[in-house]
Motif scaffolding. Sequence first.
Motif, PDB file in Angstrom:
ATOM      1  N   VAL A   1       6.594  10.990 -23.697  1.00 44.72           N
ATOM      2  CA  VAL A   1       6.401   9.642 -23.174  1.00 44.72           C
ATOM      3  C   VAL A   1       7.682   9.128 -22.524  1.00 44.72           C
ATOM      4  O   VAL A   1       7.668   8.525 -21.452  1.00 44.72           O
ATOM      5  N   ALA A   2       8.816   9.368 -23.191  1.00 44.07           N
ATOM      6  CA  ALA A   2      10.098   8.935 -22.646  1.00 44.07           C
ATOM      7  C   ALA A   2      10.399   9.650 -21.331  1.00 44.07           C
ATOM      8  O   ALA A   2      10.896   9.049 -20.372  1.00 44.07           O
ATOM      9  N   LEU A   3      10.091  10.953 -21.292  1.00 45.52           N
ATOM     10  CA  LEU A   3      10.329  11.717 -20.076  1.00 45.52           C
ATOM     11  C   LEU A   3       9.432  11.225 -18.938  1.00 45.52           C
ATOM     12  O   LEU A   3       9.871  11.076 -17.788  1.00 45.52           O
ATOM     13  N   ASP A   4       8.172  10.923 -19.249  1.00 50.53           N
ATOM     14  CA  ASP A   4       7.249  10.427 -18.236  1.00 50.53           C
ATOM     15  C   ASP A   4       7.704   9.065 -17.712  1.00 50.53           C
ATOM     16  O   ASP A   4       7.576   8.776 -16.521  1.00 50.53           O
ATOM     17  N   ALA A   5       8.238   8.214 -18.591  1.00 48.56           N
ATOM     18  CA  ALA A   5       8.734   6.912 -18.166  1.00 48.56           C
ATOM     19  C   ALA A   5       9.891   7.064 -17.188  1.00 48.56           C
ATOM     20  O   ALA A   5       9.995   6.323 -16.203  1.00 48.56           O
ATOM     21  N   GLU A   6      10.769   8.042 -17.452  1.00 50.40           N
ATOM     22  CA  GLU A   6      11.895   8.272 -16.542  1.00 50.40           C
ATOM     23  C   GLU A   6      11.412   8.827 -15.206  1.00 50.40           C
ATOM     24  O   GLU A   6      11.927   8.458 -14.145  1.00 50.40           O
ATOM     25  N   VAL A   7      10.404   9.695 -15.250  1.00 52.47           N
ATOM     26  CA  VAL A   7       9.831  10.204 -14.006  1.00 52.47           C
ATOM     27  C   VAL A   7       9.222   9.066 -13.196  1.00 52.47           C
ATOM     28  O   VAL A   7       9.389   8.976 -11.970  1.00 52.47           O
ATOM     29  N   ASN A   8       8.517   8.160 -13.881  1.00 54.13           N
ATOM     30  CA  ASN A   8       7.945   6.994 -13.200  1.00 54.13           C
ATOM     31  C   ASN A   8       9.035   6.136 -12.554  1.00 54.13           C
ATOM     32  O   ASN A   8       8.885   5.645 -11.424  1.00 54.13           O
ATOM     33  N   ARG A   9      10.122   5.967 -13.278  1.00 54.19           N
ATOM     34  CA  ARG A   9      11.228   5.151 -12.784  1.00 54.19           C
ATOM     35  C   ARG A   9      11.837   5.769 -11.531  1.00 54.19           C
ATOM     36  O   ARG A   9      12.084   5.081 -10.530  1.00 54.19           O
ATOM     37  N   GLN A  10      12.076   7.069 -11.587  1.00 57.25           N
ATOM     38  CA  GLN A  10      12.637   7.759 -10.426  1.00 57.25           C
ATOM     39  C   GLN A  10      11.664   7.743  -9.250  1.00 57.25           C
ATOM     40  O   GLN A  10      12.062   7.533  -8.088  1.00 57.25           O
ATOM     41  N   ALA A  11      10.380   7.952  -9.537  1.00 59.64           N
ATOM     42  CA  ALA A  11       9.371   7.982  -8.475  1.00 59.64           C
ATOM     43  C   ALA A  11       9.247   6.606  -7.816  1.00 59.64           C
ATOM     44  O   ALA A  11       9.072   6.503  -6.592  1.00 59.64           O
TER      45      ALA A  11
ATOM     46  N   VAL B   1       0.834  -1.205   0.000  1.00 63.24           N
ATOM     47  CA  VAL B   1       0.000   0.000   0.000  1.00 63.24           C
ATOM     48  C   VAL B   1       0.867   1.252   0.000  1.00 63.24           C
ATOM     49  O   VAL B   1       0.617   2.204  -0.754  1.00 63.24           O
ATOM     50  N   MET B   2       1.890   1.265   0.848  1.00 62.84           N
ATOM     51  CA  MET B   2       2.778   2.426   0.912  1.00 62.84           C
ATOM     52  C   MET B   2       3.518   2.626  -0.397  1.00 62.84           C
ATOM     53  O   MET B   2       3.754   3.767  -0.822  1.00 62.84           O
ATOM     54  N   LEU B   3       3.902   1.546  -1.048  1.00 63.73           N
ATOM     55  CA  LEU B   3       4.602   1.659  -2.328  1.00 63.73           C
ATOM     56  C   LEU B   3       3.723   2.329  -3.363  1.00 63.73           C
ATOM     57  O   LEU B   3       4.158   3.246  -4.082  1.00 63.73           O
ATOM     58  N   SER B   4       2.466   1.893  -3.449  1.00 59.23           N
ATOM     59  CA  SER B   4       1.546   2.488  -4.425  1.00 59.23           C
ATOM     60  C   SER B   4       1.276   3.953  -4.111  1.00 59.23           C
ATOM     61  O   SER B   4       1.288   4.807  -5.010  1.00 59.23           O
ATOM     62  N   HIS B   5       1.039   4.256  -2.835  1.00 57.59           N
ATOM     63  CA  HIS B   5       0.747   5.641  -2.445  1.00 57.59           C
ATOM     64  C   HIS B   5       1.950   6.547  -2.673  1.00 57.59           C
ATOM     65  O   HIS B   5       1.827   7.652  -3.232  1.00 57.59           O
ATOM     66  N   ASN B   6       3.132   6.102  -2.261  1.00 55.14           N
ATOM     67  CA  ASN B   6       4.328   6.934  -2.406  1.00 55.14           C
ATOM     68  C   ASN B   6       4.748   7.085  -3.859  1.00 55.14           C
ATOM     69  O   ASN B   6       5.361   8.093  -4.222  1.00 55.14           O
ATOM     70  N   LEU B   7       4.442   6.084  -4.687  1.00 55.60           N
ATOM     71  CA  LEU B   7       4.732   6.215  -6.112  1.00 55.60           C
ATOM     72  C   LEU B   7       3.945   7.371  -6.713  1.00 55.60           C
ATOM     73  O   LEU B   7       4.498   8.200  -7.451  1.00 55.60           O
ATOM     74  N   GLN B   8       2.659   7.451  -6.397  1.00 49.19           N
ATOM     75  CA  GLN B   8       1.837   8.544  -6.924  1.00 49.19           C
ATOM     76  C   GLN B   8       2.299   9.891  -6.389  1.00 49.19           C
ATOM     77  O   GLN B   8       2.383  10.871  -7.139  1.00 49.19           O
ATOM     78  N   THR B   9       2.606   9.933  -5.080  1.00 48.59           N
ATOM     79  CA  THR B   9       3.047  11.191  -4.479  1.00 48.59           C
ATOM     80  C   THR B   9       4.374  11.652  -5.065  1.00 48.59           C
ATOM     81  O   THR B   9       4.540  12.837  -5.422  1.00 48.59           O
ATOM     82  N   SER B  10       5.329  10.743  -5.193  1.00 48.94           N
ATOM     83  CA  SER B  10       6.642  11.106  -5.729  1.00 48.94           C
ATOM     84  C   SER B  10       6.550  11.501  -7.195  1.00 48.94           C
ATOM     85  O   SER B  10       7.245  12.429  -7.639  1.00 48.94           O
ATOM     86  N   HIS B  11       5.706  10.819  -7.948  1.00 45.63           N
ATOM     87  CA  HIS B  11       5.539  11.170  -9.360  1.00 45.63           C
ATOM     88  C   HIS B  11       4.989  12.583  -9.495  1.00 45.63           C
ATOM     89  O   HIS B  11       5.461  13.374 -10.323  1.00 45.63           O
ATOM     90  N   ALA B  12       3.997  12.917  -8.661  1.00 50.16           N
ATOM     91  CA  ALA B  12       3.430  14.267  -8.709  1.00 50.16           C
ATOM     92  C   ALA B  12       4.468  15.312  -8.318  1.00 50.16           C
ATOM     93  O   ALA B  12       4.548  16.387  -8.937  1.00 50.16           O
ATOM     94  N   ASP B  13       5.270  15.030  -7.295  1.00 47.94           N
ATOM     95  CA  ASP B  13       6.291  15.986  -6.865  1.00 47.94           C
ATOM     96  C   ASP B  13       7.344  16.203  -7.944  1.00 47.94           C
ATOM     97  O   ASP B  13       7.763  17.350  -8.203  1.00 47.94           O
TER      98      ASP B  13
ATOM     99  N   MET C   1      11.611   4.353  -7.543  1.00 47.80           N
ATOM    100  CA  MET C   1      12.780   4.158  -6.700  1.00 47.80           C
ATOM    101  C   MET C   1      12.599   4.882  -5.368  1.00 47.80           C
ATOM    102  O   MET C   1      12.908   4.331  -4.297  1.00 47.80           O
ATOM    103  N   ILE C   2      12.079   6.099  -5.407  1.00 48.99           N
ATOM    104  CA  ILE C   2      11.834   6.853  -4.179  1.00 48.99           C
ATOM    105  C   ILE C   2      10.814   6.125  -3.305  1.00 48.99           C
ATOM    106  O   ILE C   2      10.948   6.059  -2.077  1.00 48.99           O
ATOM    107  N   ALA C   3       9.786   5.537  -3.934  1.00 51.00           N
ATOM    108  CA  ALA C   3       8.764   4.813  -3.183  1.00 51.00           C
ATOM    109  C   ALA C   3       9.361   3.602  -2.480  1.00 51.00           C
ATOM    110  O   ALA C   3       9.011   3.298  -1.326  1.00 51.00           O
ATOM    111  N   TYR C   4      10.257   2.887  -3.160  1.00 56.12           N
ATOM    112  CA  TYR C   4      10.933   1.752  -2.513  1.00 56.12           C
ATOM    113  C   TYR C   4      11.763   2.224  -1.324  1.00 56.12           C
ATOM    114  O   TYR C   4      11.766   1.586  -0.256  1.00 56.12           O
TER     115      TYR C   4
END
Length: 518
Positions: A465-475, A423-435, A477-480
């Motif tokens: 799309v490529a930039l969004d994929a990198e943002v997802n990847r970074q977000a 649950v925390m991984l999913s929540h923090n992924l969304q939060t980090s992606h938005a930040d 990692m932050i969630a983990y």
Amino acid sequence: MAASAAATAPGVARSPNRVVITFSVMAATIMQVLDSTIANVALPHMQASLGAAQDTIVWVLTSYIVASAIAIPITGWLADRFGVKRLLLISIGGFVVTSMMCGAAQNLDQMVAFRVLQGVFGAFLVPLAQSVMLGIYPREKHGQAMALWGMGVMIGPIMGPMLGGWLTENFDWRWVFYINLPIGILAALGIWLCMDETPRGERRFDLFGFALLAMAVGALQLLLDRGESEDWFAALEIWIYAGLMVSGLWMLIVHTATSSRETVLPGALLRDRNVVTALVFSAGLGLVLFAGMALMPPMLQHLFGYPTITTGLVLAPRGVGTMLAMMVVGRIVGKVDPRLLIFLGFGLTSLSLYQMTGFSLEMDMTPVIVSGVIQGLGIGFIFVPLNTIAFATIAPNLRTDAASLLTLIRSLGSSIGISLVTVMLSHNLQTSHADLAAHLTPFNVPLADPALAARMASVGDTALVALDAEVNRQALMIAYLDDFQLMLILTLAIMPLVVLLRKPSHAPDPDAPPAHMD
């Protein structure tokens, strides 16, 4: 309950039968513990073969976990009623037969039904094995006995996914279940030939208490397993599970505290400070061990691109660390205050989690291996003295009940931990992606030269799309990293409870029955 003393406390066995019995119960333990994780990696192959949907194939795992959790608490009563040896043989035989049935299943309905039966038979193996190990070794060697037994309990979940992946890739997913046949035969033969039956008692079965416990545990497991897919408390189904869990637990506490007769949870255990404190530690240990195991494989595969086999090899040193620690602790636990070893173990586990909060996308596999070895050492230093000290202050006739309760709490801790970090991984992924996305504009791309924005405009959606994929990847990692930090905080929070444990006595056990195993 005194009548069940002999039934649940096998006497000290003489060599060489002690070696054979040890090998046999260890094989049974490893077989059961492996099966709790070995099927995970085979799920996609099962889904295609059984014609199941994505949201229903998980019942292959859930049905086993729920059935096992509900059945564990009655292990002590069954051991008293039928005898330890007889119950062990029935459990091993039933587990092997139902494993073969799982391997031969032709559709999802058959698989779920067979997994329920497998979970029931498997539920008794771990607490019975622990009770037998404590019974066949004298009290001064309980540390060594728990070290041997702990190797199977701790190594099984670590090696399960790797073995399951190898069997699935090189043979067929059905071999994930067929592998239990030779192990089970060896275990059953050793117990049948070398272990004498224990006397049976007349212990009353607390049907009402068991029904309350089954309701509470079953509802909790269903809440944890179904919560994510149903958006947790946004769904009425989850509220129903929560209500059943709280009601069952509350009525069970009142029933246990007020009943004048024997209850499914013996009051003597709940009044023992060492046992209660060990239960808290067991829940924390289950959380750290299994939550970490749930996080690491997908992180290595999705973010770092490791194949399944490589992922298993990178995580294997964690198991090596656990084995090394248990070998050392088994030799020194009788000479060193076990509370110091437990504190050291939690310190090492905290250090490994602190190292994991520093993971980055640019690292190689070295930090994963180093932190894994340290965490494995920490778990080994916790597990052996914790089980030794938990049984040091209770009567031999309560060993099977205590082992069942510790196994149940460790299982529930792992389920809660896995759900919590997911649950925390999913929540923090969304939060980090938005930040991260909030700081990106066509004219503000970090770590890029000023001409990149203009080039991106000419490329169009492909670049976005490529930039969004990198943002997802970074977000991600932050969630983990946030999950690892949460695990670190929880580990540090329960460390001070070590002071509540009482140092065990190493005097010979006056209640131990005479040797009765040839």
